[in-house]
Write a protein that holds these residues in place. Structure first.
Motif, PDB file in Angstrom:
ATOM      1  N   ASP A   1       0.835  -1.213   0.000  1.00 48.67           N
ATOM      2  CA  ASP A   1       0.000   0.000   0.000  1.00 48.67           C
ATOM      3  C   ASP A   1       0.870   1.264   0.000  1.00 48.67           C
ATOM      4  N   ASN A   2       0.493   2.247  -0.831  1.00 46.50           N
ATOM      5  CA  ASN A   2       1.168   3.553  -0.928  1.00 46.50           C
ATOM      6  C   ASN A   2       2.571   3.494  -1.532  1.00 46.50           C
ATOM      7  N   CYS A   3       2.949   2.375  -2.118  1.00 46.74           N
ATOM      8  CA  CYS A   3       4.280   2.286  -2.752  1.00 46.74           C
ATOM      9  C   CYS A   3       4.169   2.833  -4.171  1.00 46.74           C
ATOM     10  N   GLN A   4       4.999   3.848  -4.495  1.00 45.84           N
ATOM     11  CA  GLN A   4       4.844   4.554  -5.771  1.00 45.84           C
ATOM     12  C   GLN A   4       6.144   4.638  -6.571  1.00 45.84           C
ATOM     13  N   ASP A   5       7.165   3.837  -6.241  1.00 48.31           N
ATOM     14  CA  ASP A   5       8.434   4.027  -6.953  1.00 48.31           C
ATOM     15  C   ASP A   5       8.384   3.438  -8.368  1.00 48.31           C
TER      16      ASP A   5
END
Length: 246
Positions: free
Chosen positions: A31-35
């Motif tokens: 969750d919330n990982c955007q790389d």
């Protein structure tokens, strides 16, 4: 055909699985990982209408078989084992003499994954493993192969010696690795060849060894007497590659 469930863990392994066209059923992303790599996985998943689920790190840790998921785990459609005939057809399509790697009871998934990776890079047409007393295609194997499992056929056979006999009738020769063999540089390893690598502790079994045409030793200058199975496979595979190109 035999099938085995496959969990794919780690960013590069999941990206490679998508790009090779493997059917991915679901992908679980932190969750919330955007790389960058995660965005690439999301793009690839959307192209194939794959279901994306966003989950907590604790959930991924629970699901992980390797402990090294890097924030992403994919569930692939069951892995399909190839047939030995598929490997011979692949060699024919490439207009190359067959080059197969046979593993006699390799039990460490990291070794199997590394050997599949080497097989792919050395241009081998497939890897043959025995059905019993050996590791199959687990998540750790898939991850260690760094995506090569998607491109290199792996066959599982009931009896390695019988398979070797059948391949000999089709013109293949077999070389196994053993400390008591002939120096690998002094052997002719060109043509249709099967490279046999033995178990991490005991080496190649007696019956399998007796069925080999050549026994190759790797020159060693250190104080210990053997190489890791996957390293030995790499050294001998690239001696076969060298002899094929010169």
């Amino acid at each position: 055909m035999r099938y085995e469930e496959l969990t794919i863990e780690g960013r590069n392994a999941v990206i490679e699985a998508f790009r090779s066209g493997k059917t991915i059923d679901r992908v679980f992303i932190l969750d919330n990982c955007q790389d960058g790599p995660i965005m690439t996985i999301k793009r690839e998943a959307k192209k194939t209408d794959c279901l994306i689920k966003y989950v907590s790190r604790e959930r991924l840790d629970q699901m992980s078989e390797t402990g090294k998921h890097q924030g992403v785990i994919a569930y692939a459609a069951a892995y399909e084992y190839a047939q030995v005939e598929d490997m011979l057809k692949l060699a024919e399509e490439r207009q190359e003499p067959p080059f197969l790697i046979l593993l006699d009871n390799i039990e460490d998934p990291h070794n199997l994954g590394a050997i599949i990776r080497t097989a792919n890079l050395a241009g081998a047409h497939g890897v043959i493993i025995p059905k019993n007393r050996a590791v199959g295609l687990t998540a750790t194997v898939a991850r260690t192969s760094a995506g090569a499992l998607n491109y290199t056929p792996v066959a599982k056979v009931t009896n390695l010696v019988k398979t070797m006999d059948e391949l000999k009738k089709k013109g293949m020769w077999f070389v196994c690795a053993d400390m008591d063999g002939t120096r690998m540089y002094d052997l002719n390893l060109t043509g249709a060849i099967g490279l046999v690598i033995g178990n991490e502790g005991e080496g190649v079994g007696r019956l399998v060894k007796e069925n080999c045409d050549f026994v190759a030793s790797i020159p060693m200058k250190g104080n210990i007497d053997s190489l890791n199975a996957s390293v030995a496979a790499g050294v001998l595979a690239y001696e076969i590659v060298r002899q094929r190109i010169i």
